[in-house]
Enzyme design. Sequence first.
Site, PDB file in Angstrom:
ATOM      1  N   ASP A 177      45.649  35.866  25.502  1.00  0.00           N
ATOM      2  CA  ASP A 177      44.281  36.616  25.487  1.00  0.00           C
ATOM      3  C   ASP A 177      43.062  35.200  25.558  1.00  0.00           C
ATOM      4  O   ASP A 177      42.509  35.131  27.069  1.00  0.00           O
ATOM      5  CB  ASP A 177      43.814  36.853  24.064  1.00  0.00           C
ATOM      6  CG  ASP A 177      42.260  37.560  24.220  1.00  0.00           C
ATOM      7  OD1 ASP A 177      41.554  37.685  25.584  1.00  0.00           O
ATOM      8  OD2 ASP A 177      41.633  37.800  23.181  1.00  0.00           O
TER       9      ASP A 177
ATOM     10  N   ARG B   2      32.543  39.466  39.062  1.00  0.00           N
ATOM     11  CA  ARG B   2      32.221  38.881  37.704  1.00  0.00           C
ATOM     12  C   ARG B   2      33.774  39.160  36.660  1.00  0.00           C
ATOM     13  O   ARG B   2      33.875  39.454  35.903  1.00  0.00           O
ATOM     14  CB  ARG B   2      30.887  39.635  36.588  1.00  0.00           C
ATOM     15  CG  ARG B   2      29.438  38.843  37.026  1.00  0.00           C
ATOM     16  CD  ARG B   2      28.386  39.895  36.323  1.00  0.00           C
ATOM     17  NE  ARG B   2      28.436  39.993  35.575  1.00  0.00           N
ATOM     18  CZ  ARG B   2      27.743  38.434  34.480  1.00  0.00           C
ATOM     19  NH1 ARG B   2      27.353  37.774  35.648  1.00  0.00           N
ATOM     20  NH2 ARG B   2      27.488  38.537  33.844  1.00  0.00           N
ATOM     21  N   LYS B   3      34.418  39.597  37.335  1.00  0.00           N
ATOM     22  CA  LYS B   3      35.963  40.269  37.052  1.00  0.00           C
ATOM     23  C   LYS B   3      37.015  39.341  37.900  1.00  0.00           C
ATOM     24  O   LYS B   3      37.488  38.806  38.694  1.00  0.00           O
ATOM     25  CB  LYS B   3      35.925  41.601  37.702  1.00  0.00           C
ATOM     26  CG  LYS B   3      37.289  42.135  36.748  1.00  0.00           C
ATOM     27  CD  LYS B   3      37.534  44.023  37.168  1.00  0.00           C
ATOM     28  CE  LYS B   3      38.687  43.631  38.223  1.00  0.00           C
ATOM     29  NZ  LYS B   3      38.383  45.649  38.764  1.00  0.00           N
TER      30      LYS B   3
END
Lengths: 158, 158
Positions: free
Chosen positions: B69, B127-128
Amino acid sequence: MSEPTFPAFQDSYSEWAGQCYGCGRMNERGLQIKSRWEGEESVCRFLPGSYHTAVPGFVYGGLIASLIDCHSTGTAAAAAYRAEGRPMGTQPELRFVTASLHVDYLRPTPIGEQLEVRGKVEEITGRKVVVATELRVGGEICARGRVVAVRAPESMKA
Amino acid sequence: MSEPTFPAFQDSYSEWAGQCYGCGRMNERGLQIKSRWEGEESVCRFLPGSYHTAVPGFVYGGLIASLIDCHSTGTAAAAAYRAEGRPMGTQPELRFVTASLHVDYLRPTPIGEQLEVRGKVEEITGRKVVVATELRVGGEICARGRVVAVRAPESMKA
């Protein structure tokens, strides 16, 4: 909400299974989560530490993934015992590990309040159990998870 | 393999972003992971503590999820800065959070050795950023991850 006094799934884990950082009652450094049935759902409540931060004010995603992971493998074990009609902790031990973990983070999870993870068994077949979870804070869903859990392979046993 | 001396992605995080339990250099209780480019891949090496156990001898899945993560959101930030042609740490800060996390645990991950997480940017749009990762121990792949990272919403800023 106070915790119930009856044993949690993790209280029945053997010394071998009880070492897990996420859910082992014998891991002094770990999270020591507790999961229990509430009807057909399994529930785990956990208060993050102030240091479980993502950015100030919010819980970091790794903790959320860890809670969903260990709550789901615990739910898988509980469901497998139930399917065999015998109490958790009886032999042979049914211990599950994670084959896959998926988490959708729906909104930032505020820190400082109790998190509630609720699980439902979607599928139980042979050595595999699929558990779907929702993580809520104050009733609002912050994350959804899905874990494919499988019986721990013999190679993991001491 | 010794760590390189040049700054890691996380060394450039602001005080706000540097609080993360997984990757913040200012979180004294946290993992303080470090990620760097090696060519087109990003790499993070991490030695688990003896208490990061699943069952004796193996790393617990929540740590693996946490590494994947935070390494992926760090890689997303580094890739976004690179796409804008400016150094990490310059303003405005490009900080990413996780929209979804997927981990496939391919085999039990032995504890006691250094874990290596390698990331590749699969997609970068607006934004990804999508980052695919592999986690290895001693050259053997133990887990694969895929993170959809998005720019941190304004609501997370203090």
